[in-house]
Design a protein around this motif. Structure first.
Motif, short mmCIF file in Angstrom:
data_model
loop_
_atom_site.label_atom_id
_atom_site.label_comp_id
_atom_site.label_asym_id
_atom_site.label_seq_id
_atom_site.Cartn_x
_atom_site.Cartn_y
_atom_site.Cartn_z
N LEU A 138 0.83 -1.21 0.00
CA LEU A 138 0.00 0.00 0.00
C LEU A 138 0.86 1.25 0.00
N SER A 139 1.94 1.26 0.79
CA SER A 139 2.84 2.41 0.82
C SER A 139 3.49 2.63 -0.55
N ASP A 140 3.94 1.56 -1.20
CA ASP A 140 4.55 1.70 -2.53
C ASP A 140 3.56 2.22 -3.55
N LEU A 141 2.31 1.74 -3.48
CA LEU A 141 1.29 2.19 -4.44
C LEU A 141 1.01 3.68 -4.28
N GLN A 163 -2.40 -7.01 -7.54
CA GLN A 163 -3.65 -6.63 -6.90
C GLN A 163 -3.52 -6.65 -5.39
N ILE A 164 -3.91 -5.57 -4.73
CA ILE A 164 -3.92 -5.50 -3.27
C ILE A 164 -5.30 -5.10 -2.75
N PHE A 165 -6.17 -4.56 -3.62
CA PHE A 165 -7.52 -4.17 -3.22
C PHE A 165 -8.53 -5.15 -3.82
N ILE A 201 4.61 9.98 1.30
CA ILE A 201 3.54 9.38 2.10
C ILE A 201 4.17 8.27 2.94
N THR A 202 4.02 8.38 4.23
CA THR A 202 4.67 7.44 5.15
C THR A 202 3.61 6.67 5.93
N ILE A 203 3.76 5.37 5.96
CA ILE A 203 2.90 4.49 6.75
C ILE A 203 3.75 3.85 7.84
N VAL A 207 -0.64 7.22 9.05
CA VAL A 207 -0.25 7.70 7.73
C VAL A 207 0.00 9.20 7.80
N VAL A 208 1.08 9.63 7.13
CA VAL A 208 1.47 11.05 7.11
C VAL A 208 1.68 11.47 5.66
#
Length: 427
Positions: A43-46, A74-76, A120-122, A145-146
């Motif tokens: 998710l962070s990479d996407l 696919q992640i979603f 974007i940081t998770i 998330v930031v």
């Protein structure tokens, strides 16, 4: 060969498997580890890829589409709902509109400013225990998330770090757990249940104390009740009545010796007895049931393959339409710039500089190939189902013929299968 086609279908039709009712500890550990990896890494990479200016618009669109359509990336889940956090106001109020995953990624792509570095940081990822849903096991993943960059339309507002909760379902495919995000929302701490105030019970009314007279009279009453039991006199003996004697049964005469009696065979029509299931009929019934079941399975699998292929084509075609619309918009903006202030005087024909969209096959690769494979697999499975159905029909006709033969053949009882004299013992 038929099992090969069935395996091909199961690998591409992406139909949901049966819900797991019992999970081992190893399965639970694997699901939790995979869920953490999906959120913390994929998710962070996407999100950072969508927010990066180091990739073209076409590549970004393709990566966004591959995140929610059946593919290796696919992640979603295709029907995922996400509570929007692409605007600073949403992060400040901890509340946003519920949108589909495709709309969420488009909002992030359009309104969030892009940069070369990850913005974007998770972090602080925490996975709950695995829970069993109606169809699939699932987990909740809490994370922080930031967003470091700014919103294009609201540059004066800064994003606030927020806590989010992602729900992920797990499905076992080819003996491995595949975990997909089904929804993301703002984290809400569980509300502690308020202690229930106990209503003071009304003290029971004390029993009235017995008076002295009652105490003194109680033994007398008990004595009166017990006196009849103590002073019971035996009842006078009844005069003896003469015993009723039942008449003795007369001795049974000894059974006479068995004498063979010669009788002639009864002259009557053959006696019909119930038909017995022959091995041939049993075998035919088993074959009919077997091929009928195979026909049903193959046809259901064929229908599912075609439905899966159609769904994949609809999704890919929709993404391709958005992609072409974006190309056309870019070309229109270019024509406006080209015609203004003589910018195109030194560039020749404007059509030579316009962006040309890819074909749907090139754009949708490799997902578009699932459409053709699904249609082919569906046709093959349907043909195999028709063959099994024909075999079941042929064996059913043979079974009916066998039963007709049995129904018109008289079955004689055991006592009538022999001609001539019969020896019968009479008692």
């Amino acid at each position: 060969m038929r099992y090969l086609y069935l395996t091909l279908f199961l690998g591409m039709a992406w139909l949901p498997a049966f819900a797991q009712t019992e999970l081992s500890e190893e399965d639970k550990r694997e699901i939790k580890a995979e869920a953490k990896r999906v959120v913390e890494t994929h998710l962070s990479d996407l999100l950072n890829t969508v927010a990066s200016n180091g990739m073209g618009e076409q590549g970004r669109k393709l990566i966004m589409a591959n995140s929610f359509i059946p593919s290796e990336n696919q992640i979603f889940d295709i029907s995922s709902i996400i509570e929007d956090d692409t605007s600073p106001e949403f992060t400040i109020n901890k509340k946003g509109a519920d949108v589909k995953v495709q709309r969420y990624l488009e909002n992030l792509n359009l309104f969030y400013t892009k940069s070369e570095q990850n913005s974007i940081t998770i972090s602080e990822v925490n996975v709950t225990d695995v829970r069993q849903g109606q169809e699939y096991p699932y987990v909740l993943v809490h994370y922080k998330v930031v967003f470091s960059n700014l919103h294009r339309n609201k540059p004066n507002l800064k994003y606030v770090p927020v806590l989010r909760t992602a729900e992920l379902r797990a499905e076992k495919v080819d003996k491995q757990w595949k975990v997909l995000i089904t929804g993301i929302r703002y984290f809400k701490a569980p509300v502690a249940e308020a202690p229930v105030a106990k209503v003071a019970e009304k003290p029971a009314k004390p029993a009235p104390k017995p008076s002295k007279t009652a105490i003194t009279q109680k033994p007398k009453e008990e004595k009166k009740q017990t006196e009849p039991a103590v002073a019971v006199t035996p009842a006078p003996a009844k005069p003896e009545q003469p015993a009723v004697t039942t008449p003795k049964s007369e001795p049974v005469a000894a059974a006479p010796e068995k004498k063979p009696e010669v009788v002639r065979a009864a002259e009557k029509s053959p006696e019909i007895v119930p038909q017995k299931m022959t091995p041939a009929i049993q075998e035919l019934e088993l074959k009919v049931a077997k091929y009928k079941k195979q026909a049903t399975l193959f046809r259901v699998a064929a229908g599912a393959a075609v439905v899966g292929a159609a769904a994949t084509f609809v999704i890919t075609n929709g993404a391709y339409g958005d992609y072409k619309s974006q190309i056309e918009k870019t070309n229109a903006d270019f024509e406006t710039w080209y015609a203004a202030d003589g910018h195109g005087a030194n560039f020749g024909d404007v059509n030579d500089h316009k962006a040309k969209p890819k074909s749907i096959i090139e754009f949708g690769s490799p997902g578009i190939y699932f459409v053709g494979a699904g249609v082919i697999a569906g046709g093959v499975l349907w043909f195999m189902g028709s063959g099994s159905n024909k075999k079941a029909r042929d064996f059913r006709n043979q079974l009916e013929q066998k039963r007709k033969q049995l129904s018109i053949t008289p079955q004689l009882s055991g006592s009538q299968r022999y001609a001539g004299l019969h020896i019968r013992y009479q008692f």
